[in-house]
Design a protein around this motif. Structure first.
Motif, PDB file in Angstrom:
ATOM      1  N   LEU A 219       2.950  -3.208  -0.852  1.00  0.00           N
ATOM      2  CA  LEU A 219       1.538  -3.313  -1.245  1.00  0.00           C
ATOM      3  C   LEU A 219       1.163  -4.756  -1.552  1.00  0.00           C
ATOM      4  CD1 LEU A 219       0.963  -0.180  -3.541  1.00  0.00           C
ATOM      5  CD2 LEU A 219       0.386  -0.469  -1.121  1.00  0.00           C
TER       6      LEU A 219
ATOM      7  N   TRP B 268      -1.116 -10.666   2.929  1.00  0.00           N
ATOM      8  CA  TRP B 268      -1.386 -10.834   4.368  1.00  0.00           C
ATOM      9  C   TRP B 268      -2.886 -10.927   4.616  1.00  0.00           C
ATOM     10  CZ3 TRP B 268       2.459  -6.384   5.880  1.00  0.00           C
ATOM     11  CH2 TRP B 268       3.767  -6.895   5.888  1.00  0.00           C
ATOM     12  N   GLU B 269      -3.647 -10.236   3.788  1.00  0.00           N
ATOM     13  CA  GLU B 269      -5.108 -10.320   3.929  1.00  0.00           C
ATOM     14  C   GLU B 269      -5.614 -11.686   3.490  1.00  0.00           C
ATOM     15  OE1 GLU B 269      -7.410  -7.238   2.086  1.00  0.00           O
ATOM     16  OE2 GLU B 269      -6.257  -5.629   3.006  1.00  0.00           O
TER      17      GLU B 269
ATOM     18  N   LEU C  94       0.681  -6.471   1.674  1.00  0.00           N
ATOM     19  CA  LEU C  94      -0.616  -6.133   2.283  1.00  0.00           C
ATOM     20  C   LEU C  94      -1.719  -7.026   1.701  1.00  0.00           C
ATOM     21  CD1 LEU C  94      -0.610  -2.201   2.398  1.00  0.00           C
ATOM     22  CD2 LEU C  94      -0.083  -3.805   4.249  1.00  0.00           C
ATOM     23  N   VAL C  95      -1.660  -7.210   0.380  1.00  0.00           N
ATOM     24  CA  VAL C  95      -2.674  -8.025  -0.297  1.00  0.00           C
ATOM     25  C   VAL C  95      -2.577  -9.482   0.165  1.00  0.00           C
ATOM     26  CG1 VAL C  95      -3.388  -8.959  -2.528  1.00  0.00           C
ATOM     27  CG2 VAL C  95      -2.824  -6.532  -2.311  1.00  0.00           C
TER      28      VAL C  95
END
Lengths: 145, 145
Positions: free
Chosen positions: A41, A47-48, A44-45
């Motif tokens: 998670l 990579w954005e 994901l944060v």
DNA sequence: TATATTTGCATCGTGAACGATATAAATAAC
DNA sequence: GTTATTTATATCGTTCACGATGCAAATATA
């Protein structure tokens, strides 16, 4: 007195169980790369949007910093992220992806689909998922106050 | 490469967050009586049917016995349940409610409604909840294999 | 400018989750 | 009946979650 206490009538138990089981579905896929689900998670944060303070990551995941800090330190020890003091605000710890952290995105390309396919069933299809998302979003919004 | 990794598109993250936040909603209500949420789940199981072996409780909650055993020992230490060896099968530990454990049901009467009301919102109403339950049940059934 | 408050992060303690492993009792196989 | 396997539970180690608390930097207030 009976019905309301039945396990099968508890929304929370169903959410809790579905969450646990779906997280377990990620486990073999992520474990292969030395990742846990909460660590995924965080990726994901990042990579954005790379280079975020601990607080922003925690807010994004709706977690407390005292949960995220040790998690980030483990990821730092694994060489997935780096942490450095903020320049304008010395209280902040800015978390950035290392090359290893960035490269993991390509290696994990198959993960979203694999897990996505694992949940497809009778009542959970590409057509019904938006409705489910909407309800979960509303529950989350409601409970965030 | 972008969309599928977006946090907002992850069913698991939404389930995980909704589960955590809803569990947090139980926290003040249960904490008043010295209970945690997983301990409350054990009580729900035992209130339905008293005197069950560890394994049956674990299966009902879809948890492993290595999660449930320490939890039960803490509940035993609190005087909420008792544990005794099975008579016909000496490997089993039969868990029973104490008077304190039984009495907790009356004291917690308001809990299901209180939490239930807390999640009522736009898209989550008495009319839509059955559909949500159905989808969660399907996801759980699917992931149990 | 000195003091108070807020903010960002970290530390600590407790209770789950869960994989791996251990142990003893029950059952199956030989 | 002895050995092998399975079953029920427990122990151990690691990683979350999270309330409580601590500390230092930034900001507000006096």
């Amino acid at each position: 007195m009976e019905e309301k206490f039945k396990l099968e009538n508890q929304l929370c138990f169903k959410l809790y169980t579905a969450s646990r089981l779906l997280t377990q579905a990620y486990h073999p896929l992520l474990g292969e790369h030395g990742l846990t689900y909460p660590q995924y998670l965080v990726l994901l944060v990042l990579w954005e949007k790379d280079a975020q303070p601990v607080n922003d990551i925690a807010k994004r995941l709706l977690l407390e910093t005292n949960t995220v800090t040790p998690l980030l330190k483990r990821m730092e020890a694994e060489g997935i992220v780096a942490r450095r003091k903020g320049k304008e605000d010395a209280r902040q710890m800015i978390v950035t992806l290392t090359k290893k952290g960035r490269d993991l995105q390509k290696k994990l390309t198959y993960v979203p689909e694999t897990v996505g396919n694992a949940v497809i069933c009778e009542s959970v299809t590409p057509e019904t998922v938006p409705g489910l998302f909407g309800m979960l979003d509303d529950i989350i919004k409601q409970l965030k106050q």
